[in-house]
Scaffold this motif. Structure first.
Motif, mmCIF file in Angstrom:
data_model
loop_
_atom_site.group_PDB
_atom_site.id
_atom_site.type_symbol
_atom_site.label_atom_id
_atom_site.label_comp_id
_atom_site.label_asym_id
_atom_site.label_seq_id
_atom_site.Cartn_x
_atom_site.Cartn_y
_atom_site.Cartn_z
ATOM 1 N N MET A 1 0.464 9.145 0.556
ATOM 2 C CA MET A 1 1.463 9.352 1.544
ATOM 3 C C MET A 1 1.362 9.002 2.913
ATOM 4 S SD MET A 1 3.755 13.411 1.632
ATOM 5 C CE MET A 1 2.207 14.527 1.715
ATOM 6 N N GLY A 2 0.215 8.756 3.241
ATOM 7 C CA GLY A 2 -0.232 8.319 4.774
ATOM 8 C C GLY A 2 0.379 7.052 5.224
ATOM 9 N N LEU A 3 0.530 5.954 4.016
ATOM 10 C CA LEU A 3 0.953 4.877 4.248
ATOM 11 C C LEU A 3 2.498 4.969 4.136
ATOM 12 C CD1 LEU A 3 -0.882 2.487 1.780
ATOM 13 C CD2 LEU A 3 -0.942 2.554 4.403
ATOM 14 N N CYS A 4 3.126 5.900 3.462
ATOM 15 C CA CYS A 4 4.677 6.087 3.633
ATOM 16 C C CYS A 4 5.068 6.971 4.699
ATOM 17 C CB CYS A 4 4.944 6.665 2.128
ATOM 18 S SG CYS A 4 4.676 5.494 0.733
ATOM 19 N N GLU A 5 4.259 7.615 5.343
ATOM 20 C CA GLU A 5 4.599 8.462 6.295
ATOM 21 C C GLU A 5 3.585 8.670 7.406
ATOM 22 O OE1 GLU A 5 6.440 12.698 7.418
ATOM 23 O OE2 GLU A 5 5.819 12.604 5.480
ATOM 24 N N GLY A 9 7.675 12.553 10.141
ATOM 25 C CA GLY A 9 8.681 12.147 10.315
ATOM 26 C C GLY A 9 9.298 10.750 10.401
ATOM 27 N N LYS A 10 8.346 10.015 10.253
ATOM 28 C CA LYS A 10 8.427 8.214 10.544
ATOM 29 C C LYS A 10 7.944 7.554 9.106
ATOM 30 C CE LYS A 10 7.514 4.343 13.310
ATOM 31 N NZ LYS A 10 6.710 3.505 12.620
ATOM 32 N N TYR A 11 8.964 7.246 8.437
ATOM 33 C CA TYR A 11 8.779 6.799 7.015
ATOM 34 C C TYR A 11 8.842 5.222 7.089
ATOM 35 C CZ TYR A 11 9.884 11.492 5.981
ATOM 36 O OH TYR A 11 9.648 12.948 6.083
ATOM 37 N N GLU A 12 7.849 4.756 6.400
ATOM 38 C CA GLU A 12 7.824 3.241 6.214
ATOM 39 C C GLU A 12 7.533 2.776 4.865
ATOM 40 O OE1 GLU A 12 4.546 1.803 8.768
ATOM 41 O OE2 GLU A 12 5.358 2.858 10.537
ATOM 42 N N PHE A 13 8.614 2.398 4.123
ATOM 43 C CA PHE A 13 8.472 1.878 2.833
ATOM 44 C C PHE A 13 8.781 0.387 2.540
ATOM 45 C CE2 PHE A 13 10.195 6.155 2.834
ATOM 46 C CZ PHE A 13 9.349 6.956 2.311
ATOM 47 N N PRO A 39 -2.367 13.601 0.543
ATOM 48 C CA PRO A 39 -1.443 13.898 1.673
ATOM 49 C C PRO A 39 -2.268 13.348 2.889
ATOM 50 C CG PRO A 39 -2.834 15.708 0.830
ATOM 51 C CD PRO A 39 -2.844 14.797 -0.141
ATOM 52 N N PRO A 40 -1.392 12.941 4.012
ATOM 53 C CA PRO A 40 -1.942 12.198 5.162
ATOM 54 C C PRO A 40 -2.827 13.042 6.024
ATOM 55 C CG PRO A 40 0.413 12.623 5.584
ATOM 56 C CD PRO A 40 -0.072 12.930 4.031
ATOM 57 N N ILE A 41 -3.948 12.517 6.545
ATOM 58 C CA ILE A 41 -4.504 13.267 7.443
ATOM 59 C C ILE A 41 -3.854 13.930 8.413
ATOM 60 C CG2 ILE A 41 -6.501 13.030 9.135
ATOM 61 C CD1 ILE A 41 -7.642 12.570 6.197
ATOM 62 N N TRP A 42 -2.869 13.523 9.198
ATOM 63 C CA TRP A 42 -2.173 14.296 10.235
ATOM 64 C C TRP A 42 -1.519 15.558 9.499
ATOM 65 C CZ3 TRP A 42 2.826 15.616 9.309
ATOM 66 C CH2 TRP A 42 3.406 14.574 8.416
ATOM 67 N N LEU A 43 -1.154 15.403 8.380
ATOM 68 C CA LEU A 43 -0.570 16.684 7.760
ATOM 69 C C LEU A 43 -1.666 17.700 7.600
ATOM 70 C CD1 LEU A 43 1.864 18.246 6.657
ATOM 71 C CD2 LEU A 43 1.122 17.246 4.320
#
Length: 95
Positions: A1-5, A9-13, A39-43
C-alpha cells in the motif's frame, strides 16, 4: 500500500498504469490485486493499534506483509479508501 499511498490521502497509481500498459502491449493480461496486505509504515506509525498481537501477547512490528489486525476498523477504513481510489484510477483500463 505504501507505493500506492505514500502519504495519507495522496494516491499514486501512474507507475502501476505504466506497468499495465507495457504488459498489455506485449499481449499479457493483468489480474490486479489490492495492496492491502502490506500497510505503509506511515499508517502503522499513526495507528499502531492496527498491528496484530500474537498468541504470546507480542505486537508484530510494522513493515511486513500481513502485519495488521483484521479486526481493526481503522485498517479496513484505510483499505477501503485505497481500493476505491485504485478502482477509480485503473478500473476502466482495457488493453
Amino acid at each position: 500500500m505504501g507505493l500506492c499511498e505514500p502519504v495519507e490521502g495522496k494516491y499514486e497509481f501512474g507507475w502501476l498504469k505504466r506497468v499495465m500498459d507495457v504488459l498489455g502491449k506485449a499481449g499479457i493480461k493483468v489480474v490486479l490485486a489490492t495492496p492491502t496486505a502490506a500497510p505503509p509504515i506511515w499508517l502503522t506509525k499513526k495507528h499502531p493499534e492496527i498491528l496484530p498481537v500474537d498468541e504470546d501477547g507480542l505486537v508484530k512490528h510494522e513493515g511486513t506483509r500481513r502485519a495488521v489486525c483484521l479486526n481493526s476498523d481503522v485498517f479496513w477504513n484505510f483499505s477501503k479508501r485505497v481500493v476505491e481510489n485504485m478502482a477509480k484510477a485503473l478500473g476502466s483500463i482495457r488493453n
